[in-house]
Structure formats: structure tokens, C-alpha cells
Design an enzyme around this catalytic site. Structure first.
Site, PDB file in Angstrom:
ATOM      1  N   ASN A 451       1.638  -9.861  -6.811  1.00  0.00           N
ATOM      2  CA  ASN A 451       2.032 -10.278  -5.463  1.00  0.00           C
ATOM      3  C   ASN A 451       0.736 -10.539  -4.700  1.00  0.00           C
ATOM      4  O   ASN A 451       0.026  -9.611  -4.343  1.00  0.00           O
ATOM      5  CB  ASN A 451       2.845  -9.155  -4.812  1.00  0.00           C
ATOM      6  CG  ASN A 451       3.141  -9.432  -3.344  1.00  0.00           C
ATOM      7  OD1 ASN A 451       2.954 -10.560  -2.869  1.00  0.00           O
ATOM      8  ND2 ASN A 451       3.584  -8.409  -2.633  1.00  0.00           N
ATOM      9  N   LYS A 453       0.325 -11.693  -1.819  1.00  0.00           N
ATOM     10  CA  LYS A 453       0.476 -11.482  -0.376  1.00  0.00           C
ATOM     11  C   LYS A 453      -0.168 -12.653   0.398  1.00  0.00           C
ATOM     12  O   LYS A 453      -0.141 -13.775  -0.091  1.00  0.00           O
ATOM     13  CB  LYS A 453      -0.116 -10.129   0.034  1.00  0.00           C
ATOM     14  CG  LYS A 453       0.409  -8.968  -0.809  1.00  0.00           C
ATOM     15  CD  LYS A 453       0.140  -7.649  -0.178  1.00  0.00           C
ATOM     16  CE  LYS A 453       0.617  -6.557  -1.117  1.00  0.00           C
ATOM     17  NZ  LYS A 453       0.533  -5.263  -0.541  1.00  0.00           N
ATOM     18  N   HIS A 538      10.364  -7.049   0.345  1.00  0.00           N
ATOM     19  CA  HIS A 538       9.113  -6.284   0.270  1.00  0.00           C
ATOM     20  C   HIS A 538       8.995  -5.434   1.529  1.00  0.00           C
ATOM     21  O   HIS A 538       9.374  -5.860   2.622  1.00  0.00           O
ATOM     22  CB  HIS A 538       7.923  -7.244   0.134  1.00  0.00           C
ATOM     23  CG  HIS A 538       6.657  -6.525  -0.238  1.00  0.00           C
ATOM     24  ND1 HIS A 538       5.912  -5.847   0.686  1.00  0.00           N
ATOM     25  CD2 HIS A 538       6.036  -6.346  -1.434  1.00  0.00           C
ATOM     26  CE1 HIS A 538       4.865  -5.287   0.074  1.00  0.00           C
ATOM     27  NE2 HIS A 538       4.925  -5.585  -1.227  1.00  0.00           N
ATOM     28  N   GLU A 540       6.623  -4.772   3.429  1.00  0.00           N
ATOM     29  CA  GLU A 540       5.880  -5.371   4.552  1.00  0.00           C
ATOM     30  C   GLU A 540       6.781  -6.329   5.328  1.00  0.00           C
ATOM     31  O   GLU A 540       6.697  -6.425   6.557  1.00  0.00           O
ATOM     32  CB  GLU A 540       4.632  -6.089   4.007  1.00  0.00           C
ATOM     33  CG  GLU A 540       3.569  -5.083   3.576  1.00  0.00           C
ATOM     34  CD  GLU A 540       2.668  -5.564   2.441  1.00  0.00           C
ATOM     35  OE1 GLU A 540       2.649  -6.781   2.162  1.00  0.00           O
ATOM     36  OE2 GLU A 540       1.996  -4.715   1.831  1.00  0.00           O
ATOM     37  N   GLU A 610       9.121   0.440  -4.963  1.00  0.00           N
ATOM     38  CA  GLU A 610       7.776   0.522  -4.401  1.00  0.00           C
ATOM     39  C   GLU A 610       7.774   1.554  -3.271  1.00  0.00           C
ATOM     40  O   GLU A 610       8.210   1.242  -2.145  1.00  0.00           O
ATOM     41  CB  GLU A 610       7.361  -0.828  -3.820  1.00  0.00           C
ATOM     42  CG  GLU A 610       7.280  -1.934  -4.855  1.00  0.00           C
ATOM     43  CD  GLU A 610       6.349  -3.049  -4.404  1.00  0.00           C
ATOM     44  OE1 GLU A 610       5.440  -3.368  -5.164  1.00  0.00           O
ATOM     45  OE2 GLU A 610       6.529  -3.562  -3.289  1.00  0.00           O
ATOM     46  N   GLY A 616      -0.866  -0.207  -1.385  1.00  0.00           N
ATOM     47  CA  GLY A 616      -2.187  -0.503  -0.838  1.00  0.00           C
ATOM     48  C   GLY A 616      -2.916   0.720  -0.309  1.00  0.00           C
ATOM     49  O   GLY A 616      -3.898   0.587   0.412  1.00  0.00           O
ATOM     50  N   SER A 656      -0.122   0.732  -5.670  1.00  0.00           N
ATOM     51  CA  SER A 656      -1.439   1.148  -6.171  1.00  0.00           C
ATOM     52  C   SER A 656      -1.458   1.297  -7.691  1.00  0.00           C
ATOM     53  O   SER A 656      -2.059   2.229  -8.231  1.00  0.00           O
ATOM     54  CB  SER A 656      -1.875   2.448  -5.503  1.00  0.00           C
ATOM     55  OG  SER A 656      -2.008   2.233  -4.110  1.00  0.00           O
TER      56      SER A 656
HETATM   57  C1  PEP Z   1       2.688  -4.579  -3.329  1.00  0.00           C
HETATM   58  O1  PEP Z   1       2.303  -5.030  -2.280  1.00  0.00           O
HETATM   59  O2  PEP Z   1       3.733  -4.965  -3.840  1.00  0.00           O
HETATM   60  C2  PEP Z   1       1.882  -3.580  -4.000  1.00  0.00           C
HETATM   61  C3  PEP Z   1       2.356  -2.868  -4.989  1.00  0.00           C
HETATM   62  O3  PEP Z   1       0.634  -3.442  -3.539  1.00  0.00           O
HETATM   63  P1  PEP Z   1      -0.547  -2.559  -4.176  1.00  0.00           P
HETATM   64  O4  PEP Z   1      -0.465  -2.742  -5.649  1.00  0.00           O
HETATM   65  O5  PEP Z   1      -1.749  -3.111  -3.565  1.00  0.00           O
HETATM   66  O6  PEP Z   1      -0.253  -1.167  -3.774  1.00  0.00           O
END
Ligand code: PEP
Length: 695
Positions: A451, A453, A538, A540, A610, A616, A656
Site C-alpha cells: 500500500n 499510500k 483502510h 486512515e 490491521e 506505521g 509494521s
Molecule cells: C498500512 O498502511 O496498511 C500498513 C500496514 O502500514 P505499515 O506497514 O507502514 O504499518
């Protein structure tokens, strides 16, 4: 309570309400269908009480009685089997919306003393009826709102058979009982009852006190009298009323009184103490009685005269002209006795009907359409079956109902389970194999999806995609690889990568199909770039752009409709994890946006768990935490769509995820890959995660 438990509690409640309603509607419809004339009389009482008796044609109350019983019985059966849920719950809601305020009015004003909702089988006071309806209204609202929780017992293929047979059965029952007599008799004048005993008040019991009012006429003047000032025989009897003054012990039969129409004498005792046979031709309103079988009636009277049996016509029609007209029309020679109208209607549900008593015990009853004829009255009653008490009992009737209604429906049910459901299962299995070839092998896909972003310019994105493509070229891959890019990259990146190795997807799309939605990009536009995936929900987007379960639901539909695969994200925030609410949260996210999908559509989804606290942040869920919640997610899919679909849905972990922890995370049986944010922006990091499946 956790969401799953709430779900179970709602299921239990709705189905309990559904069975309560089914039982009561079936009972109420059945007892009305058994006695259509009884319900007809009750409806007439209502119309009279509301001053509406002249408004409808005379056949209307009977028609309404038959329709009402059929409606109640059918709603009950449909609710019982859990079929035609929308129709049955809407009709029951409408019925209760009308009945509840009506019964409140009856309870407050008492225009009719019993509502008649269960016929004569179960007589409730008006207040009892109102409170019963309040309970039913709550149950009806519950099943109406929660109709999708009603568990069905027969498949959609056979529900028409159940509905049609039910309507046919209940209408047939009504018409049969109308034409003959009620197959179950709940009134005090049942076959086998002794009228004299039914009138007896036990020693010491205080009887109810009634005030009888008699209307008599002399020289064209009508006057009311009571027993205390009853006048001499120069007055002609016109009508009588009995009003309850003080309620005491009420014998089952309290209003059986035969007044000889010609002499004005009360001959009740004389008739009831007679040890021989007596026929009553019961014609509550002689002017309305059916005269199509008068010859048969006259033959029965002649037979009585020949054998010395009593024969009286009991009527409440007191006008000379009415009785004389009947005599002229039918050549009747039998004596007439006057009796209370309600008593006569209670004695037999036919006008006219025939009742045979001996020594005050009711031996038999016949409707006008079923009178005994010369072929049956061939000898003295003492020597005929007819002269003995009819043996048909309630047990016999219940056996017949089981034979003609319950058994055929059980047969349909059996057939449904054996044939239709088996075929349906087979077809479903076949369909599912076609929908997702993976199901055939019982293996779900491992996926590593990046992703990006809001990172990378177009040129940087093109370089990243090219580099990744190169890095994977010639490599053996044990998982599908997806890169989800900003919208503007899609059209450029898609043709650059080897579609057999890398799928391309968007990070979002609009919840509208097309039109004036400035700045939005539709699912069909995404599809037109050659992309195959869309990330939806997602955290966000949920947090910063206010995406709700409802908008996501729309997006999922549009994505699927455009042949794209949604990668649907779910996950809890830190406070929710700390409050141990993670399961509840993911369940509501799934149920809110996905669990209305058909099994066929749901099987096309990829899920990504997630935890928001891990995105992040550098904090990762432990492998055990990830496995625990992934297994829970899969278990809810088992509950909703069955094991086969659940086993074939890929559930990715995101938050992460790095090359260093990917292997441990992906080693869990329910973790089928990852959704990668930060680490997807660098080819080496991303490939390191992909390689976790190669080790
Ligand atoms: C994400 O934004 O879907 C995600 C998993 O981010 P990160 O791997 O940076 O935690």
C-alpha cells in the site's frame, strides 16, 4: 457482551417471538375456521355495537369471518416454517396495529363482553385480550424488524407448496364446518352434555341474578314487564331480554327456557324430564332459515309423530307473521317454542339445525345440509345407530387434522430435506468451485500486497514498479504480489508490470457509480486502467475521511460489480485493544459492510486485519495475537457463510510488517500474507517480505 453473543441473543429472541406468534395465530385461525358462524355472529355483535350493522351487505360478516381465519392460520403457518418472511411479518404487524387499539377501546368501553379472538375455545375478558395483544405487538415488532434472523425450515423451492396447501386446507375446513357443523364444539351444548345438569347450580352456590324484561303487546300498544308484574294472557309476547344484575355462580347453561308459542306456557321442565327422544328444530330466526330441506324436515316430524317422539321448532322469531309464513311456505305442522336468540345460536351452528335429545342429554346434531333421511330413519330410534349418542370425539377430529394437514406438511418437509436441500447443497458446492478455483483444492491464496499510500510522484512510482518487476522476474513466487498505488499511477504502472507476477490495485474508490462527484474516482475508472484490486476501509480513510460502514458497503458492491477484488481492511484502535474489545470491533466492521453480501460475492473478498495501533508505528502484533484474531475472524465467516467459504478466504495481516517479522507472522495457520505500508516503498524491503513465503 461481544458482538457474536449479541447476534446469538437476537437470533434466539426473534425466533422465540416467531414461535409464540406462530402458535397463537395458528390456534386463533384454527378455532375460527372450525366455527365460521360463531365468528360471523361475533362480527355482527361488533357491527351492532358500533352502529354499523346496516353498512355492509348481509353476507359480509361471514365472508370476513372466513377471510380472517384463513389469514390468521396462514400467517401462523408461514411464521412457523419461516417462509415468506416479509409477507407474514408485514401482515401480522398490520393485524396487531389494528387489533391492539381496538381491543383497548373494547376494554375501556365494553361494547361487547368478550372479543372472540379465540372463538369459544378460550374466552378472555376484554382487559386480558388487550394485555395479550400488547405482548403480541412487542413480539410482532421484534419479528418484523428482525425478520432476517428467522430460521427457515423449508427451502425457497417448496415454500409455495406449504403456503398454497395451508390456504387450501384452512378454507376447506371453514367451508366444511359451515356446510356441516363445527368439527370441534367448544360450547355448552356439545354432544353428550346433559342440558338439565348443565343448568344445575351446586348446593350453596350463589347464582347470578338476572333481570328479565318481557315486551308484550295489546291493542297495538307495546309495554315492558318483569316477572313481578307479568300481565295476563290477553297480552301477546313479543320479545325478552335478560340483563346480568349480580354475578354469581354461572352454570354452563343458564338461558335454556322453552315457551310454548301458542299457549305462552314454559314447557322447559316437561321437555327435559321426558325420558324419551325429542327432536329440536333450531331456527334462531325462522325468517332467515334455509328452506331448501323442508320436505326432509317434515318427514322427520312425521316420523316422530309415528313413533311418539317429541318434535319442537325452537325460534326467537316472535312475530306471528314470521312463523305463519314459515308454516305456509313449508306446510309445517310441528309446534313452535320461543327461546332466547343467543341460546339458539349457541345450541347449533346452522339455521335451521336439528338436535336430538333423550332424557335431556344431547345425542346428536345435524346441520341443515346433513339431515337424516328416510334411508336412515328406517326403524324406531331405539334400534338405530342414530338413536345412540354420536361417538365422534375431539380425539378423532385432532387425528383427522393431523392426517390431512400435519402429515402432508411433514411429508413436504421430509422431501425438502431429502431432495431439494441435497440438490441445493450439491449445486452450491458446484457453484463455489466455479466461483473460486481455489476452493476445489481447499487452498487459499497467500498474498503480499503493498500500500503505497500518498507517496511517490508518477515518475518515482514508475521506477519503483519497474524495479519490483525486475526483482521478481525469473523468481519462483509462493504468493500473489499486489501493489496498490495512488490513482494517477494506475494507468502507467499497470502495463509496466508482468500481470502474471504482480497485480495492481487502487487504494480507494468512490461510493458512487459516476456523475457529479468532483475529485472522486469510480470503481469502473479503476477497472479501466487494467487494475485488479482496490483497498477499502483502510483505517486512515475511516479516521481522516469519515468512511462509515454504510459507505464502505456501497464501495464494496461497486468494486465487485466492476470485476475488481476488494482488499477490505478491519482493525481496532489501541484503546479498544486495551479494553479487550478487538473481536467485537472487527465483527461489527465485517457485519456492517460485508455480511449482507451473497456467499458468491463474499468469496471474492480479501480481508486485511490491521490493528490501527500497529500501522506505521513500528509496533507489531505478536504472531500469537495475529493468529488469535485471524482465527476469530475466520470463525465468524464460518458462522455466516459456512466452513468451505471461510477456509478459502485470504486474511492478510497489516501493521509494521517487515522482512524481519513476516516469516513468523505468516507461519500462523490463519495468516495468509500481509498488507504492507512503509516497507512496500522499497523494493528490497518488499521483496524480503515476499520471500518470507519462499523460505
Ligand atoms: C498500512 O498502511 O496498511 C500498513 C500496514 O502500514 P505499515 O506497514 O507502514 O504499518
Amino acid at each position: 457482551m461481544r458482538n457474536k453473543e449479541v447476534h446469538i441473543a437476537i437470533n434466539v429472541w426473534v425466533n422465540l417471538c416467531r414461535f409464540l406468534l406462530a402458535g397463537l395465530f395458528i390456534f386463533s385461525g384454527f378455532v375460527k375456521a372450525v366455527d365460521p358462524l360463531g365468528t360471523h355472529y361475533k362480527i355482527q355483535d361488533y357491527l351492532t355495537a358500533f352502529g354499523m350493522d346496516g353498512l355492509f351487505p348481509s353476507y359480509a360478516p361471514l365472508l370476513f369471518s372466513i377471510v380472517l381465519s384463513a389469514l390468521e392460520f396462514s400467517i401462523g403457518v408461514l411464521l412457523f416454517f419461516g417462509v415468506r418472511k416479509k409477507t407474514s411479518t408485514t401482515l401480522s404487524l398490520l393485524l396487531m396495529i389494528v387489533m391492539t387499539p381496538l381491543t383497548l377501546y373494547l376494554a375501556l368501553k365494553n361494547p361487547v363482553s368478550d372479543c372472540g379472538c379465540f372463538g369459544d375455545a378460550w374466552v378472555l375478558t376484554n382487559w386480558q385480550t388487550f394485555w395479550k395483544n400488547v405482548v403480541l405487538l412487542i413480539a410482532v415488532i421484534s419479528v418484523f424488524v428482525g425478520k432476517r434472523h428467522i430460521i427457515r425450515f423449508v427451502s425457497a423451492k417448496t415454500e409455495w407448496l406449504v403456503s398454497l396447501y395451508t390456504i387450501f386446507f384452512v378454507l376447506f375446513l371453514s367451508l366444511y364446518c359451515l356446510n356441516r357443523l363445527p368439527v370441534l364444539d367448544f360450547r355448552p351444548y356439545r354432544i353428550g352434555e346433559n342440558i338439565a345438569e348443565g343448568m344445575t347450580i351446586p348446593e350453596g352456590a350463589k347464582p347470578s341474578v338476572f333481570e328479565n324484561t318481557f315486551i308484550l303487546e295489546k291493542n297495538g300498544v307495546r309495554k315492558e314487564f318483569t316477572l313481578d308484574n307479568y300481565p295476563d294472557s290477553t297480552w301477546k309476547f313479543i320479545d325478552s331480554h335478560s340483563v346480568l344484575k349480580e354475578k354469581g355462580y354461572e352454570p354452563a347453561i343458564h338461558d335454556f327456557s322453552m315457551m310454548d308459542r301458542d299457549t305462552g306456557e314454559d314447557i322447559t321442565d316437561q321437555v327435559l324430564t321426558n325420558k324419551g327422544y325429542t327432536f329440536f328444530l333450531v331456527a334462531h330466526r325462522i325468517e332467515e332459515a334455509d328452506d331448501s330441506n323442508i320436505d326432509l324436515i317434515n318427514e322427520i316430524y312425521d316420523y316422530c309423530v309415528e313413533h311418539g317422539y317429541g318434535f319442537y321448532c325452537l325460534t326467537s322469531s316472535s312475530e306471528d307473521s314470521e312463523i305463519d309464513q314459515w308454516r305456509d311456505k313449508t306446510g309445517a305442522e310441528y309446534p313452535f317454542c320461543l327461546m332466547d336468540d343467543i341460546t339458539l345460536k349457541t345450541m347449533i351452528r346452522s339455521n335451521p339445525g336439528l338436535m336430538l335429545i333423550k332424557n335431556a342429554t344431547i345425542l346428536n346434531k345435524w346441520s341443515d345440509n346433513d339431515l337424516p333421511d328416510e334411508y336412515e330413519l328406517t326403524d324406531k330410534l331405539e334400534n338405530l345407530e342414530l338413536g345412540k349418542q354420536k361417538v365422534k370425539s375431539d380425539v378423532y377430529t385432532i387425528e383427522q387434522v393431523i392426517l390431512w394437514f400435519v402429515l402432508p406438511l411433514l411429508f413436504v418437509l421430509g422431501l425438502d430435506i431429502l431432495v431439494v436441500k441435497r440438490n441445493e447443497r450439491k449445486r452450491k458446492n458446484k457453484d463455489q468451485k466455479l466461483i473460486n478455483p481455489l476452493i476445489k483444492t481447499k487452498m487459499r491464496k497467500n498474498i503480499v500486497a503493498g500500500n503505497w499510500k500518498m507517496n511517490k510522484t508518477l515518475q518515482e512510482g514508475i521506477t519503483l514498479a519497474k524495479d519490483l518487476n525486475e526483482a521478481l522476474a525469473g523468481e519462483k513466487q509462493n504468493c500473489d504480489v499486489v501493489i496498490c498505488t495512488p490513482f494517477i499511477h494506475l494507468a502507467s504502472v499497470t502495463p509496466l508490470v508482468d500481470a502474471a507476477k504482480i497485480g495492481v490495485g487502487a487504494e480507494n474508490c468512490a461510493d458512487k457509480e459516476s456523475g457529479a462527484y468532483t475529485g472522486e474516482v469510480s470503481a469502473s475508472m479503476v477497472a479501466s486502467t487494467g487494475a485488479k484490486y482496490v483497498i477499502l476501509g483502510h483505517s486512515e480513510r475511516r479516521a481522516y475521511y469519515g468512511e462509515t460502514a454504510a459507505t464502505l458497503k456501497e464501495k464494496v458492491k461497486l468494486v465487485l460489480a466492476n470485476g475488481l477484488t476488494p482488499i477490505f481492511c478491519i482493525g481496532e484502535v489501541l484503546e479498544e485493544r486495551e479494553a479487550n474489545k478487538q473481536n467485537e470491533i472487527v465483527y461489527s466492521q465485517l457485519a456492517g459492510s460485508l455480511y449482507d453480501l451473497s456467499a458468491e460475492d463474499f468469496a471474492k473478498i480479501v480481508l486485511a486485519y490491521e490493528p490501527v495501533w500497529a500501522i506505521g508505528t513500528g509496533k507489531t502484533a505478536s504472531a500469537a495475537q495475529a493468529q488469535e484474531i485471524h482465527a476469530y475472524i475466520r470463525s465468524t465467516i464460518v458462522d455466516k457463510y459456512g466452513k468451505e467459504i471461510a477456509d478459502n478466504i485470504s486474511i492478510l495481516y497489516g501493521g509494521s510488517c517487515k522482512a524481519s517479522n513476516a516469516k513468523e507472522l505468516f507461519a500462523n495457520p490463519d495468516v495468509d500474507g500481509g498488507l504492507i505500508g512503509g516497507a512496500a516503498l522499497n523494493v528490497a524491503d518488499f521483496k524480503g517480505i515476499i520471500d518470507a513465503f519462499n523460505a
